[in-house]
Scaffold this active site. Sequence first.
Site, PDB file in Angstrom:
ATOM      1  CE1 TYR A 148       8.639   8.306  11.775  1.00 27.96           C
ATOM      2  CE2 TYR A 148      11.017   8.193  12.051  1.00 27.96           C
ATOM      3  CZ  TYR A 148       9.835   7.659  11.569  1.00 27.96           C
ATOM      4  OH  TYR A 148       9.859   6.478  10.877  1.00 27.96           O
ATOM      5  CE  LYS A 163       6.176   3.790  12.377  1.00 24.98           C
ATOM      6  NZ  LYS A 163       5.861   2.383  12.679  1.00 24.98           N
TER       7      LYS A 163
HETATM    8  C1  HXC Z   1      11.892   7.334  -3.507  1.00 28.80           C
HETATM    9  C2  HXC Z   1      10.755   5.319  -3.575  1.00 28.80           C
HETATM   10  C3  HXC Z   1      11.782   4.679  -2.832  1.00 28.80           C
HETATM   11  C4  HXC Z   1      12.909   5.498  -2.433  1.00 28.80           C
HETATM   12  C5  HXC Z   1      10.247   3.229  -3.268  1.00 28.80           C
HETATM   13  N1  HXC Z   1       9.831   4.368  -3.819  1.00 28.80           N
HETATM   14  N2  HXC Z   1      11.428   3.376  -2.663  1.00 28.80           N
HETATM   15  N3  HXC Z   1      10.820   6.613  -3.909  1.00 28.80           N
HETATM   16  N4  HXC Z   1      12.914   6.805  -2.783  1.00 28.80           N
HETATM   17  N5  HXC Z   1      13.931   4.986  -1.738  1.00 28.80           N
HETATM   18  C6  HXC Z   1       8.614   4.568  -4.592  1.00 28.80           C
HETATM   19  C7  HXC Z   1       8.603   3.748  -5.855  1.00 28.80           C
HETATM   20  O1  HXC Z   1       9.359   4.383  -6.873  1.00 28.80           O
HETATM   21  C8  HXC Z   1       7.114   3.704  -6.182  1.00 28.80           C
HETATM   22  O2  HXC Z   1       6.648   4.899  -6.780  1.00 28.80           O
HETATM   23  C9  HXC Z   1       6.473   3.655  -4.823  1.00 28.80           C
HETATM   24  O3  HXC Z   1       7.466   4.124  -3.871  1.00 28.80           O
HETATM   25  C10 HXC Z   1       6.087   2.247  -4.428  1.00 28.80           C
HETATM   26  O4  HXC Z   1       7.231   1.432  -4.529  1.00 28.80           O
HETATM   27  P1  HXC Z   1       7.124  -0.144  -4.702  1.00 28.80           P
HETATM   28  O5  HXC Z   1       8.478  -0.723  -4.580  1.00 28.80           O
HETATM   29  O6  HXC Z   1       6.295  -0.466  -5.884  1.00 28.80           O
HETATM   30  O7  HXC Z   1       6.218  -0.507  -3.430  1.00 28.80           O
HETATM   31  P2  HXC Z   1       6.184  -1.754  -2.548  1.00 28.80           P
HETATM   32  O8  HXC Z   1       6.769  -2.947  -3.243  1.00 28.80           O
HETATM   33  O9  HXC Z   1       4.836  -1.866  -2.036  1.00 28.80           O
HETATM   34  O10 HXC Z   1       7.201  -1.370  -1.349  1.00 28.80           O
HETATM   35  C11 HXC Z   1       6.801  -0.579  -0.252  1.00 28.80           C
HETATM   36  C12 HXC Z   1       7.985   0.167   0.339  1.00 28.80           C
HETATM   37  C13 HXC Z   1       9.145  -0.803   0.636  1.00 28.80           C
HETATM   38  C14 HXC Z   1       7.525   0.888   1.586  1.00 28.80           C
HETATM   39  C15 HXC Z   1       8.446   1.184  -0.685  1.00 28.80           C
HETATM   40  O11 HXC Z   1      10.277  -0.106   1.108  1.00 28.80           O
HETATM   41  C16 HXC Z   1       8.782  -1.869   1.613  1.00 28.80           C
HETATM   42  O12 HXC Z   1       8.108  -2.853   1.238  1.00 28.80           O
HETATM   43  N6  HXC Z   1       9.159  -1.753   2.897  1.00 28.80           N
HETATM   44  C17 HXC Z   1       8.794  -2.712   3.942  1.00 28.80           C
HETATM   45  C18 HXC Z   1       9.876  -2.915   4.956  1.00 28.80           C
HETATM   46  C19 HXC Z   1      10.390  -1.655   5.597  1.00 28.80           C
HETATM   47  O13 HXC Z   1      10.272  -0.553   5.023  1.00 28.80           O
HETATM   48  N7  HXC Z   1      11.023  -1.748   6.758  1.00 28.80           N
HETATM   49  C20 HXC Z   1      11.566  -0.625   7.464  1.00 28.80           C
HETATM   50  C21 HXC Z   1      10.563  -0.100   8.378  1.00 28.80           C
HETATM   51  S1  HXC Z   1      11.354   0.901   9.601  1.00 28.80           S
HETATM   52  P3  HXC Z   1       6.509   5.119  -8.390  1.00 28.80           P
HETATM   53  O14 HXC Z   1       5.794   6.413  -8.519  1.00 28.80           O
HETATM   54  O15 HXC Z   1       7.909   5.151  -8.915  1.00 28.80           O
HETATM   55  O16 HXC Z   1       5.713   3.951  -8.898  1.00 28.80           O
HETATM   56  C22 HXC Z   1      10.237   2.017  10.159  1.00 28.80           C
HETATM   57  C23 HXC Z   1      10.584   2.912  11.348  1.00 28.80           C
HETATM   58  C24 HXC Z   1      12.009   3.340  11.393  1.00 28.80           C
HETATM   59  O17 HXC Z   1       9.180   2.124   9.711  1.00 28.80           O
HETATM   60  C25 HXC Z   1      12.409   4.036  12.673  1.00 28.80           C
HETATM   61  C26 HXC Z   1      13.939   3.982  12.850  1.00 28.80           C
HETATM   62  C27 HXC Z   1      14.401   4.501  14.166  1.00 28.80           C
END
Ligand code: HXC
Length: 278
Positions: A148, A163
């Site tokens: 994407y 990305k």
């Molecule tokens: C809406 C969301 C949410 C959701 C988090 N937020 N999850 N909003 N829907 N599902 C919001 C929170 O409410 C908050 O906003 C803000 O995002 C930050 O959230 P935190 O939890 O405080 O942040 P943090 O702890 O830094 O977490 C970062 C993250 C988390 C990105 C949100 O998911 C993470 O750490 N991910 C790392 C691992 C990961 O994602 N792996 C998959 C990658 S796969 P507010 O305003 O409420 O404070 C990929 C490619 C996929 O990238 C391709 C597939 C083919």
Amino acid sequence: MFQPDLLKGKRILVTGGGTGLGKSMGRRFVELGAELLICGRREPVLKETAAELGRIGGRPVGTYAVDIRDPEAVDRLMDWAFAERPIDVLVNNAAGNFIAKTETLSPRAMDAVLGIVLHGTGYCTLAAGKRWIEAKHKGVVLSILASYAWTGSPYVVPSAMAKAGVLALTRSLAVEWGPKGIRTVAISPGPFPTKGAWERLVPASMAERWEKGGPMGRVGEHAELGNLASYLVSDMAAYINGDCVTIDGGRWLQGASMFSHLAGLTEDEWAAMRPKKG
Ligand code: HXC
């Protein structure tokens, strides 16, 4: 296919190397003789992975706890990674993503993903590149993209924005840093099951359809990704610069091609469409 010492002498830093795709690539790198360093946010996870991969490679795996959203912390990470000798390869694997209706995102939610994927990748690449250029040391930057970056995608808009930016970084630096001996390359993986991605991106009710989708009818095997990453960072790929290899069994083309839906036609329907003889 690979010589067991393909990556011998290569010092490789993988961001987000404690889990998921980063760990799988790291595993293949150490199997092929590389010296591995991994960083990520969670120290205990890094230590556990380092112990496991250290046993496979027969040498210690270095760990550094860091949030790549913080540019000063990234600078300290690179001081550590380059302290003994320069790294040879940086793998920009750390990512953050979740599915959401875009209009429901808060600014912090958008920043969370952009901060990790776009800014974090930029900080790591810059911090490594500066050191390579100063030391006149060759280097490879391998970044993990997603299809994407080209097509865009609903429900993961911050990730698609980020990305696309990393793709632009890969192509831009290929030209700017190529003459300095630094290659920038990328991989666009299709679905390779990981806990992090599946929990955030694959709703349980859709898991089976997702996993059996695509022209190959399956998801990717982590070893397949490890092999591709190993090739791209190795000297065997020394003339590949500024490009991205997609490893998704053709899935993104199926999504994009206009007549993919015809896969649902029956043999009788196909037969009915053929011109009648005579
Ligand atoms: C809406 C969301 C949410 C959701 C988090 N937020 N999850 N909003 N829907 N599902 C919001 C929170 O409410 C908050 O906003 C803000 O995002 C930050 O959230 P935190 O939890 O405080 O942040 P943090 O702890 O830094 O977490 C970062 C993250 C988390 C990105 C949100 O998911 C993470 O750490 N991910 C790392 C691992 C990961 O994602 N792996 C998959 C990658 S796969 P507010 O305003 O409420 O404070 C990929 C490619 C996929 O990238 C391709 C597939 C083919």
